[in-house]
Design a protein around this motif. Structure first.
Motif, PDB file in Angstrom:
ATOM      1  N   UNK A   1       0.867  -1.173   0.000  1.00  0.00           N
ATOM      2  CA  UNK A   1       0.000   0.000   0.000  1.00  0.00           C
ATOM      3  C   UNK A   1       0.905   1.225   0.000  1.00  0.00           C
ATOM      4  N   UNK A   2       0.500   2.279  -0.702  1.00  0.00           N
ATOM      5  CA  UNK A   2       1.259   3.526  -0.692  1.00  0.00           C
ATOM      6  C   UNK A   2       0.339   4.651  -0.230  1.00  0.00           C
ATOM      7  N   UNK A   3       0.873   5.484   0.675  1.00  0.00           N
ATOM      8  CA  UNK A   3       0.139   6.636   1.176  1.00  0.00           C
ATOM      9  C   UNK A   3       0.866   7.920   0.820  1.00  0.00           C
ATOM     10  N   UNK A   4       0.120   8.918   0.430  1.00  0.00           N
ATOM     11  CA  UNK A   4       0.669  10.261   0.326  1.00  0.00           C
ATOM     12  C   UNK A   4       0.536  10.894   1.702  1.00  0.00           C
TER      13      UNK A   4
ATOM     14  N   UNK B 181      -4.930  12.339  -0.902  1.00  0.00           N
ATOM     15  CA  UNK B 181      -6.149  12.389  -1.694  1.00  0.00           C
ATOM     16  C   UNK B 181      -7.373  12.127  -0.819  1.00  0.00           C
ATOM     17  N   UNK B 182      -7.248  11.152   0.049  1.00  0.00           N
ATOM     18  CA  UNK B 182      -8.337  10.781   0.942  1.00  0.00           C
ATOM     19  C   UNK B 182      -7.742  10.078   2.159  1.00  0.00           C
ATOM     20  N   UNK B 183      -8.513   9.953   3.195  1.00  0.00           N
ATOM     21  CA  UNK B 183      -8.067   9.187   4.362  1.00  0.00           C
ATOM     22  C   UNK B 183      -8.433   7.725   4.136  1.00  0.00           C
ATOM     23  N   UNK B 184      -7.559   6.844   4.636  1.00  0.00           N
ATOM     24  CA  UNK B 184      -7.780   5.413   4.450  1.00  0.00           C
ATOM     25  C   UNK B 184      -7.706   4.681   5.778  1.00  0.00           C
ATOM     26  N   UNK B 185      -8.117   3.442   5.753  1.00  0.00           N
ATOM     27  CA  UNK B 185      -8.025   2.534   6.889  1.00  0.00           C
ATOM     28  C   UNK B 185      -7.101   1.396   6.468  1.00  0.00           C
ATOM     29  N   UNK B 186      -5.999   1.236   7.197  1.00  0.00           N
ATOM     30  CA  UNK B 186      -5.041   0.162   6.926  1.00  0.00           C
ATOM     31  C   UNK B 186      -5.018  -0.750   8.136  1.00  0.00           C
ATOM     32  N   UNK B 187      -5.196  -2.040   7.922  1.00  0.00           N
ATOM     33  CA  UNK B 187      -5.144  -3.015   9.013  1.00  0.00           C
ATOM     34  C   UNK B 187      -3.987  -3.971   8.780  1.00  0.00           C
ATOM     35  N   UNK B 188      -3.049  -3.982   9.726  1.00  0.00           N
ATOM     36  CA  UNK B 188      -1.947  -4.940   9.715  1.00  0.00           C
ATOM     37  C   UNK B 188      -2.351  -6.121  10.584  1.00  0.00           C
ATOM     38  N   UNK B 189      -1.809  -7.304  10.280  1.00  0.00           N
ATOM     39  CA  UNK B 189      -2.151  -8.519  11.026  1.00  0.00           C
ATOM     40  C   UNK B 189      -0.955  -8.996  11.829  1.00  0.00           C
TER      41      UNK B 189
ATOM     42  N   UNK C 152      -2.964   8.202  12.237  1.00  0.00           N
ATOM     43  CA  UNK C 152      -1.603   8.655  11.944  1.00  0.00           C
ATOM     44  C   UNK C 152      -1.601  10.181  11.816  1.00  0.00           C
ATOM     45  N   UNK C 153      -0.458  10.809  11.555  1.00  0.00           N
ATOM     46  CA  UNK C 153      -0.417  12.275  11.477  1.00  0.00           C
ATOM     47  C   UNK C 153      -1.327  12.897  10.416  1.00  0.00           C
ATOM     48  N   UNK C 154      -1.739  12.120   9.412  1.00  0.00           N
ATOM     49  CA  UNK C 154      -2.632  12.636   8.377  1.00  0.00           C
ATOM     50  C   UNK C 154      -4.087  12.227   8.576  1.00  0.00           C
ATOM     51  N   UNK C 155      -4.391  11.568   9.690  1.00  0.00           N
ATOM     52  CA  UNK C 155      -5.764  11.179   9.969  1.00  0.00           C
ATOM     53  C   UNK C 155      -6.161   9.828   9.411  1.00  0.00           C
ATOM     54  N   UNK C 156      -5.208   9.053   8.868  1.00  0.00           N
ATOM     55  CA  UNK C 156      -5.512   7.700   8.410  1.00  0.00           C
ATOM     56  C   UNK C 156      -5.715   6.800   9.620  1.00  0.00           C
ATOM     57  N   UNK C 157      -6.644   5.883   9.518  1.00  0.00           N
ATOM     58  CA  UNK C 157      -6.935   4.949  10.594  1.00  0.00           C
ATOM     59  C   UNK C 157      -6.032   3.721  10.428  1.00  0.00           C
ATOM     60  N   UNK C 158      -5.083   3.552  11.352  1.00  0.00           N
ATOM     61  CA  UNK C 158      -4.139   2.447  11.275  1.00  0.00           C
ATOM     62  C   UNK C 158      -4.486   1.462  12.383  1.00  0.00           C
ATOM     63  N   UNK C 159      -4.595   0.194  12.017  1.00  0.00           N
ATOM     64  CA  UNK C 159      -5.063  -0.857  12.932  1.00  0.00           C
ATOM     65  C   UNK C 159      -4.057  -1.997  12.953  1.00  0.00           C
TER      66      UNK C 159
END
Length: 122
Positions: A5-8, A58-66, A108-115
């Protein structure tokens, strides 16, 4: 199925520091670092799962690591908060998702939801 996954991110350095600290409990580290090009890749040796690059998100995302270790969920949450993340759900069971869904969430600092989630029985 997903290779990476790549985030700006608005601030490369701030996000680089956040992800380096937050993902350390998963055994992740910086595998590629280009401060001049303002990009970095995080993962385990030989594999990059997350790329960041400076630019306007571009948008906020939700990334879930396992993980397979519930203790890592708490370590991730603490490390992410210490790195400047904002709490979006303390470590715990989410039985409305499934009986074994043990997770924690941070912004995260950009408001992405990291799980980080563990599906193993406790």
């Amino acid at each position: 199925m997903i290779d990476h996954v790549q985030l700006r991110v608005k601030s490369f350095e701030k996000s680089r520091q956040f992800y380096a600290r937050a993902l350390e409990p998963l055994g992740y580290g910086v595998q590629y670092d280009d401060p001049a090009g303002k990009s970095a890749g995080f993962g385990t040796k030989g594999a990059i799962d997350l790329w960041i690059g400076e630019g306007e998100p571009v948008t906020r995302v939700h990334i879930a690591f396992r993980t397979h270790d519930r203790n890592a969920v708490g370590q991730f949450h603490a490390a992410a908060l210490a790195a400047g993340g904002k709490d979006n759900g303390a470590p715990g069971l989410r039985i409305d998702y499934s009986p074994t869904y043990y997770a924690a969430f941070v912004f995260d600092p950009d408001g992405n939801n990291v799980e980080l989630v563990c599906h193993e029985l406790g």
